[in-house]
Design an enzyme around this catalytic site. Structure first.
Site, PDB file in Angstrom:
ATOM      1  CE  LYS A 114      36.817  63.909  72.751  1.00  0.00           C
ATOM      2  NZ  LYS A 114      38.110  64.559  72.885  1.00  0.00           N
ATOM      3  CE  LYS A 197      40.785  56.118  76.023  1.00  0.00           C
ATOM      4  NZ  LYS A 197      41.948  56.859  75.638  1.00  0.00           N
ATOM      5  CE  LYS A 200      45.410  62.843  79.519  1.00  0.00           C
ATOM      6  NZ  LYS A 200      45.510  63.694  78.352  1.00  0.00           N
TER       7      LYS A 200
HETATM    8  P1  ATP Z   1      40.649  61.242  77.306  1.00  0.00           P
HETATM    9  O1  ATP Z   1      40.188  59.842  77.542  1.00  0.00           O
HETATM   10  O2  ATP Z   1      40.149  62.214  78.318  1.00  0.00           O
HETATM   11  O3  ATP Z   1      40.509  61.702  75.891  1.00  0.00           O
HETATM   12  P2  ATP Z   1      43.182  60.034  77.528  1.00  0.00           P
HETATM   13  O4  ATP Z   1      43.496  59.676  78.923  1.00  0.00           O
HETATM   14  O5  ATP Z   1      42.689  58.983  76.602  1.00  0.00           O
HETATM   15  O6  ATP Z   1      42.218  61.255  77.556  1.00  0.00           O
HETATM   16  P3  ATP Z   1      44.820  61.261  75.504  1.00  0.00           P
HETATM   17  O7  ATP Z   1      45.360  62.639  75.727  1.00  0.00           O
HETATM   18  O8  ATP Z   1      43.721  61.084  74.543  1.00  0.00           O
HETATM   19  O9  ATP Z   1      44.498  60.649  76.928  1.00  0.00           O
HETATM   20  O10 ATP Z   1      45.970  60.299  75.061  1.00  0.00           O
HETATM   21  C1  ATP Z   1      47.326  60.554  75.186  1.00  0.00           C
HETATM   22  C2  ATP Z   1      48.092  59.317  74.785  1.00  0.00           C
HETATM   23  O11 ATP Z   1      47.914  58.290  75.768  1.00  0.00           O
HETATM   24  C3  ATP Z   1      47.659  58.713  73.460  1.00  0.00           C
HETATM   25  O12 ATP Z   1      48.800  58.270  72.761  1.00  0.00           O
HETATM   26  C4  ATP Z   1      46.791  57.541  73.868  1.00  0.00           C
HETATM   27  O13 ATP Z   1      46.788  56.525  72.913  1.00  0.00           O
HETATM   28  C5  ATP Z   1      47.441  57.086  75.165  1.00  0.00           C
HETATM   29  N1  ATP Z   1      46.452  56.487  76.058  1.00  0.00           N
HETATM   30  C6  ATP Z   1      45.433  57.124  76.671  1.00  0.00           C
HETATM   31  N2  ATP Z   1      44.722  56.282  77.430  1.00  0.00           N
HETATM   32  C7  ATP Z   1      45.314  55.075  77.309  1.00  0.00           C
HETATM   33  C8  ATP Z   1      45.050  53.779  77.865  1.00  0.00           C
HETATM   34  N3  ATP Z   1      44.052  53.575  78.698  1.00  0.00           N
HETATM   35  N4  ATP Z   1      45.855  52.762  77.532  1.00  0.00           N
HETATM   36  C9  ATP Z   1      46.889  52.958  76.695  1.00  0.00           C
HETATM   37  N5  ATP Z   1      47.197  54.140  76.143  1.00  0.00           N
HETATM   38  C10 ATP Z   1      46.426  55.193  76.435  1.00  0.00           C
END
Ligand code: ATP
Ligand code: LTN
Length: 334
Positions: A114, A197, A200
């Site tokens: 980051k 992946k 958000k």
């Molecule tokens: P960012 O990518 O903006 O950091 P994010 O969508 O990855 O956000 P997080 O808040 O980091 O979301 O993750 C929240 C939960 O959702 C965590 O337990 C993470 O492992 C799970 N998660 C997030 N994205 C995925 C994905 N694409 N597939 C499976 N699990 C996910």
């Protein structure tokens, strides 16, 4: 018999959670809440490490909590609360920061990624100490297991190191938690770019299935998902990442084996398969969306639920913090 403790959380960093969050986190949380005494937080203090509008943060915090509940986390059974409502988090994070090595924190790959992305001037110290606050979240509750995605494993390892270091330096105050890493099959990829992946913070919305999308929008996103030229519905992550991702979503949402879905669509085109998946997605999320919107229509009630859950959390957290303050030698206020 007392149940082992579980802790997990998510940042309130978007208006809606997505199908990756649902499959990778919420579905497992929901399943685990029977066999564990579970604590689930909306980690708003963590969200402050990114630039975020105050009004938007407040709104996203409520929305995230409402989606946990709509997805089946029961606030009467699990403790579901907002991190900043329990003051002990920030306080324990301070104490833990004094036993964390600078080099140790500097090795965290999420911080390295980051800070490289934003540049040194746009990187705040909160982002650097983020994993220490996460350790405080976990350790306050004498947590046995922490279900997280692969990307958070290093933070849970740091949490273990800090717990062991504190316990041996000052006497045992913490349970040493174990990370439970989700299976690869729980990883959901972007529908337009199945190499990365679903996230958000992705640049384009087209490949993200938001839980709160209008059902017609979800269906359209599924119909437009990237596939390949082969035309057969077959799981092969290497050569058919798009179709494999759709199969994973289908399987996770229906509880069916991938092979049985492949059989059902054998000899049929991607159009049929996508139509089937769109129906699955809509029937799973339409009720979740409705329940979420209902709760958001009565924010006072939602706030009351969060407050009573925060009281329950604070009881556990304050006891741990008091013990820590004593052990490190802070003078007790009479
Ligand atoms: P960012 O990518 O903006 O950091 P994010 O969508 O990855 O956000 P997080 O808040 O980091 O979301 O993750 C929240 C939960 O959702 C965590 O337990 C993470 O492992 C799970 N998660 C997030 N994205 C995925 C994905 N694409 N597939 C499976 N699990 C996910
Ligand atoms: N860093 C995690 C969110 C998080 C968390 C936690 C997860 C904060 N505190 C404690 C498990 C336990 C993330 O970005 N997914």
């Amino acid at each position: 018999m007392t149940k082992p403790r579980l802790y997990s959380g998510m940042q309130p960093s978007a208006d809606s959670l997505h199908v990756g969050n649902y499959i990778g986190a919420l579905l497992q949380w929901r399943e685990l809440q029977d066999s564990y005494e579970a604590f689930f937080s909306v980690v708003d203090l963590h969200a402050l490490t990114q630039p975020i509008e105050p009004a938007a943060l407040r709104e996203m915090t409520r929305r995230t909590a409402a989606q946990y509940i709509a997805a089946g986390i029961e606030p009467s059974r699990s403790t579901l609360y907002v991190q900043s409502h329990v003051r002990a988090h920030a306080e324990l994070a301070w104490v833990l920061s004094t036993i964390t090595g600078f080099g140790e924190a500097n090795r965290m790959t999420q911080f390295k990624d980051k800070s490289a992305r934003y540049g040194a001037d746009a990187t705040n110290v909160g982002l650097f100490t983020y994993p220490v606050l996460m350790a405080a979240d976990i350790l306050l509750y004498q947590t046995d297991i922490v279900p997280v995605g692969d990307d958070q494993k290093q933070h849970v390892e740091l949490t273990r190191d800090l717990a062991e270091r504190f316990n041996s330096r000052y006497g045992t105050a913490f349970t040493v938690p174990i990370p439970v890493i989700q299976k690869e099959t729980a990883r959901i990829y972007d529908l337009q770019n199945p190499a990365s992946k679903m996230s958000k913070s992705a640049e384009s919305e087209a490949g993200i299935l938001w839980m709160l999308d209008d059902p017609a929008v979800s269906a359209k996103k599924v119909m437009r998902a990237v596939t390949d030229n082969e035309g057969s519905v077959r799981y092969d992550r290497e050569t058919k990442p798009g179709v494999s991702n759709l199969l994973t979503i289908y399987s996770a949402l229906t509880g069916r084996q991938v092979a049985s879905i492949e059989d059902e669509y054998a000899g049929r085109g991607y159009g049929d398969f996508k139509k089937g998946l769109a129906e699955v997605v809509v029937s799973e999320f339409a009720p979740v969306r409705e329940r979420t919107l209902e709760m958001l229509a009565d924010p006072a009630e939602l706030d009351r639920v969060l407050a009573s859950n925060a009281d329950r959390a604070a009881e556990v957290a304050d006891a741990t913090l008091a013990d820590v303050y004593d052990k490190v030698g802070l003078l007790r206020r009479v």
